[in-house]
Design a protein around this motif. Structure first.
Motif, short mmCIF file in Angstrom:
data_model
loop_
_atom_site.label_atom_id
_atom_site.label_comp_id
_atom_site.label_asym_id
_atom_site.label_seq_id
_atom_site.Cartn_x
_atom_site.Cartn_y
_atom_site.Cartn_z
N VAL A 244 -3.43 -2.12 2.80
CA VAL A 244 -3.08 -2.73 3.90
C VAL A 244 -2.44 -4.11 3.74
CG1 VAL A 244 -4.22 -3.11 6.15
CG2 VAL A 244 -4.71 -1.05 5.02
N LEU A 247 1.23 -4.49 2.83
CA LEU A 247 1.91 -3.96 4.07
C LEU A 247 1.95 -5.10 4.87
CD1 LEU A 247 1.23 -0.28 4.35
CD2 LEU A 247 3.15 -1.53 3.71
N LYS A 250 3.97 -8.00 3.57
CA LYS A 250 5.44 -7.50 3.51
C LYS A 250 5.98 -7.48 5.11
CE LYS A 250 6.45 -7.11 -0.59
NZ LYS A 250 7.66 -7.88 -1.18
N SER A 251 5.25 -7.39 6.23
CA SER A 251 5.74 -7.23 7.27
C SER A 251 5.55 -8.69 8.10
CB SER A 251 4.86 -5.99 8.07
OG SER A 251 4.04 -6.18 7.85
N GLY A 252 4.89 -9.54 7.57
CA GLY A 252 4.99 -10.85 8.29
C GLY A 252 3.88 -10.83 9.33
N VAL A 253 2.69 -10.02 9.16
CA VAL A 253 1.53 -10.05 10.02
C VAL A 253 0.86 -11.22 10.09
CG1 VAL A 253 -0.49 -8.87 10.59
CG2 VAL A 253 1.48 -7.50 10.14
N LEU A 254 0.34 -11.73 8.87
CA LEU A 254 -0.50 -12.87 8.52
C LEU A 254 0.17 -14.13 8.82
CD1 LEU A 254 -1.92 -11.36 5.26
CD2 LEU A 254 -2.66 -10.92 7.68
N PHE B 45 -3.77 5.94 8.42
CA PHE B 45 -3.49 4.92 7.96
C PHE B 45 -2.16 4.29 8.30
CE2 PHE B 45 -1.29 2.47 4.65
CZ PHE B 45 -2.53 1.99 3.93
N THR B 49 -2.31 1.04 10.46
CA THR B 49 -1.43 -0.28 10.04
C THR B 49 -0.29 -0.76 11.02
OG1 THR B 49 -1.82 0.62 7.87
CG2 THR B 49 -0.12 -1.24 8.09
N LEU B 52 -2.13 -2.93 13.65
CA LEU B 52 -2.17 -4.36 13.20
C LEU B 52 -0.93 -5.08 12.92
CD1 LEU B 52 -3.97 -6.41 11.58
CD2 LEU B 52 -3.32 -5.14 9.42
N VAL B 53 0.21 -4.51 12.55
CA VAL B 53 1.43 -5.02 12.50
C VAL B 53 1.99 -5.37 13.90
CG1 VAL B 53 3.78 -4.60 11.99
CG2 VAL B 53 2.23 -3.92 10.36
N GLY B 56 0.12 -8.51 14.92
CA GLY B 56 0.45 -9.64 14.21
C GLY B 56 1.79 -9.97 14.72
N VAL B 68 -8.29 -8.61 10.97
CA VAL B 68 -7.68 -7.38 10.68
C VAL B 68 -8.51 -6.27 10.19
CG1 VAL B 68 -6.87 -6.92 8.22
CG2 VAL B 68 -6.19 -9.00 9.11
N TRP B 72 -7.45 -2.80 12.31
CA TRP B 72 -7.32 -1.73 11.44
C TRP B 72 -8.30 -0.77 11.46
CZ3 TRP B 72 -8.30 1.45 7.65
CH2 TRP B 72 -7.44 2.08 7.05
N ALA B 128 8.10 -4.41 9.43
CA ALA B 128 7.27 -4.33 10.50
C ALA B 128 7.85 -3.39 11.34
CB ALA B 128 7.25 -5.60 11.10
N ILE B 131 7.05 0.25 9.95
CA ILE B 131 5.63 0.51 9.82
C ILE B 131 5.28 0.88 11.65
CG2 ILE B 131 3.28 -0.23 9.84
CD1 ILE B 131 4.20 -1.74 7.37
#
Lengths: 384, 166
Positions: A244, A247, A250-254, B45, B49, B52-53, B56, B68, B72, B128, B131
């Motif tokens: 997680v 991912l 890579k997806s710019g969530v943080l 999963f 995710t 979460l994406v 974010g 997170v 999640w 993003a 997902i």
């Protein structure tokens, strides 16, 4: 329902085998002597807010190095910039332990009391009480500033920008170089009525760059504009935790990763301010990724070089990205010697496994001549 | 979904007048076994995710580990829990789970395709979008599969079945 473990185990093993490779360069035989007297020296040290043996070894080397340049006041002016995350994990807490104090004190006390040595601490995301509210973060910043002042004991040490606002705070090393300190964590958290808007900050930044177009400018903040390290999105599955996390990076969530919306907006804002000024800084120095990287940028709206020096107490792998001139996962710091019309950039580090701190890379930049580039270090045969 | 069948039990399903191969096989085997469970886990999963994406990307970014874990973990429990809640009817559950899996694949491809043609796209946004599309597709597919399921008797299939555990 039976869980299909026989399917999962090989998949996890395969993912675990993928780790972000560290680019490897041929080591530097020795640091060549400078051919002319040094006008000023700037040290870049970052992400040192943890007490460990690696930090102690690097700080010991840094302290001796600074002393050898400063020569008890007889040498050129020296600035040592600590590029944020000066106290892990949540900055200066309201109720502190001895260890919290030691995290910062070790860095402050490594500085010489010589009159020509100045230390500057820049705030990072952990100094803003990582993830806490704006107000709690600002209180942690105010406490750290007080700690720095209290620990100075005759040293010229500052905390910039000192008010929990983005700045820019500026310092000149004589006429040699103009330093611009920015609190980039504020920019990731903007807007905040107390410090104005981000747009107002970018305007001030453009004005300052424009006003100092005739001399080398070094911009300093905790967050880099480009990086081949984990915060730049260069991680492998299971490299730093569960899938997680991979991912999410890579997806710019943080928020703290270069790909997040807040970070992207900040990078764009700085880019636009530089472009509007028409006077790109020579260097943007930052930490955040626990690596040592020299990256050539130089596009319109970019500084000419991005230096990432965030490996005082922690290390991670750095990949070779577009413009990389050198990258290391060793513990260490960088040193910029301003000599006449040239600037020599040196990287001093020890291997992640330990050993002595030594010069591992050096190159020369000519501020007045953008065509003169720092050449990339020769790649080692293995580990490309 | 029959998650833990007692050891030594045996299911005997007697089908009379079974007219479709799908209906007959579904009654002769436990519907949501290994493959189905794996798909449920994988789509759970993906959906978690995706949540979460979405969080974010719709804000400046997630800034704490607790955030997170909360987003999640909560989303995973809701999605997988919904799948498990369908275990009263194995055939319906299996249909919902596989529909969620297909929906995830379709949603991912669709959103990635849309994101790829947008002018301001970049690699983070594409990942993003992929997902979030998979998550949206999994939810829509799962609901569609569960809602559009028809009981065997209404299809004119099996008319009698008995389960004898021992």
């Amino acid at each position: 329902m039976r869980f299909p473990c026989f399917l999962v185990a090989p998949a996890l093993a395969g993912l675990a085998a993928c780790t972000a490779e560290q680019v490897r360069y041929e080591p530097l035989a020795s640091l060549p002597p400078l051919e002319a007297p040094v006008d000023a020296t700037l040290y870049l040290v970052g992400d040192g807010g943890e007490v460990n043996d690696d930090r102690a070894a690097v700080l010991e080397h840094l302290s001796a190095d600074v002393e050898s340049v400063a020569r008890h006041g007889a040498g050129p002016p020296v600035v040592v910039a600590f590029l944020g995350d000066n106290i892990y994990d949540e900055g200066a807490p309201e109720v502190s332990t001895e260890e919290d104090v030691e995290k910062l004190a070790g860095q402050v006390l490594a500085l010489s009391r010589a009159p020509n040595v100045q230390g500057v601490f820049v705030p990072g995301n952990h100094d803003w009480a990582d993830g806490a509210s704006l107000e709690d973060g600002r209180e942690a910043i105010a406490r750290q500033r007080e700690w720095v002042e209290r620990m100075a004991e005759g040293r010229d040490v500052r905390f910039l920008p000192d008010d929990g606002c983005p700045g820019p705070a500026t310092e000149d090393i004589g006429d040699v170089v103009h330093l611009v300190f920015i609190d980039t964590e504020w920019l990731l958290r903007a807007p905040d009525a107390r410090c104005g808007t981000a747009a107002e900050f970018y305007e001030r930044l453009a004005d300052d760059l424009r006003a100092n177009r005739d001399r080398p400018v070094v911009m300093l903040s905790h967050h880099p504009l480009v990086s081949g390290g984990p915060h730049g999105g260069h991680v492998a599955p299971l490299d730093r935790g569960p899938l997680v996390y991979y991912l999410a990076v890579k997806s710019g969530v943080l928020r703290q990763d270069l790909g997040s919306r807040a970070y992207t907006a900040m990078r764009r804002g700085i880019h636009d301010a530089i472009a509007a000024s028409g006077a790109p800084p020579l260097v943007h120095a930052a930490g955040h990724d626990h690596t040592l990287q020299i990256i050539r940028m130089g596009g319109a709206g970019d500084p000419r070089y991005q230096l990432v020096s965030g490996a005082l107490a922690k290390t991670e792998n750095a990949k070779r990205v577009r413009g990389t001139r050198f990258a290391s996962n060793g513990f260490g710091y960088m040193r910029l010697d301003f000599v006449g019309t040239e600037v020599r950039v040196s990287v001093l580090a020890r291997a992640p496994e330990g050993g002595p701190v030594r010069a591992v890379f050096a190159c020369t930049i000519t501020p007045a001549s953008p065509s003169t580039e720092c050449p990339e270090a020769p790649l080692a045969e293995r580990g490309r | 979904m029959r998650s833990s069948r007692p050891l030594g039990s045996l299911v005997v399903s007697l089908c009379l007048l079974g007219v479709t191969p799908l209906g007959a096989s579904a009654q002769l085997t436990s519907p949501c076994e290994l493959g189905c469970a794996a798909v449920l886990g994988a789509t759970g999963f993906t959906a978690a995710t995706g949540a979460l994406v979405a969080r974010g990307r719709s804000t400046g970014g997630v800034s704490s580990v607790n955030e997170v874990i909360g987003i999640w973990g909560g989303s995973f429990l809701v999605f997988v829990g919904s799948g498990v809640a369908l275990s009263g009817n194995g055939e319906r559950q299996e249909r919902a789970v596989y529909s969620a899996g297909l929906g995830a694949l379709a949603g991912s491809a669709l959103w990635l395709g849309i994101e790829s043609v947008l002018p301001a796209s970049n690699s983070s946004r594409k990942v993003a979008a992929s997902i979030m599309g998979a998550a949206a597709g999994a939810v829509v597919g799962g609901i569609y599969g569960a809602v559009t399921y028809e009981r065997p008797e209404s299809r004119g299939g099996a008319t009698f079945a008995v389960q004898i555990p021992f």
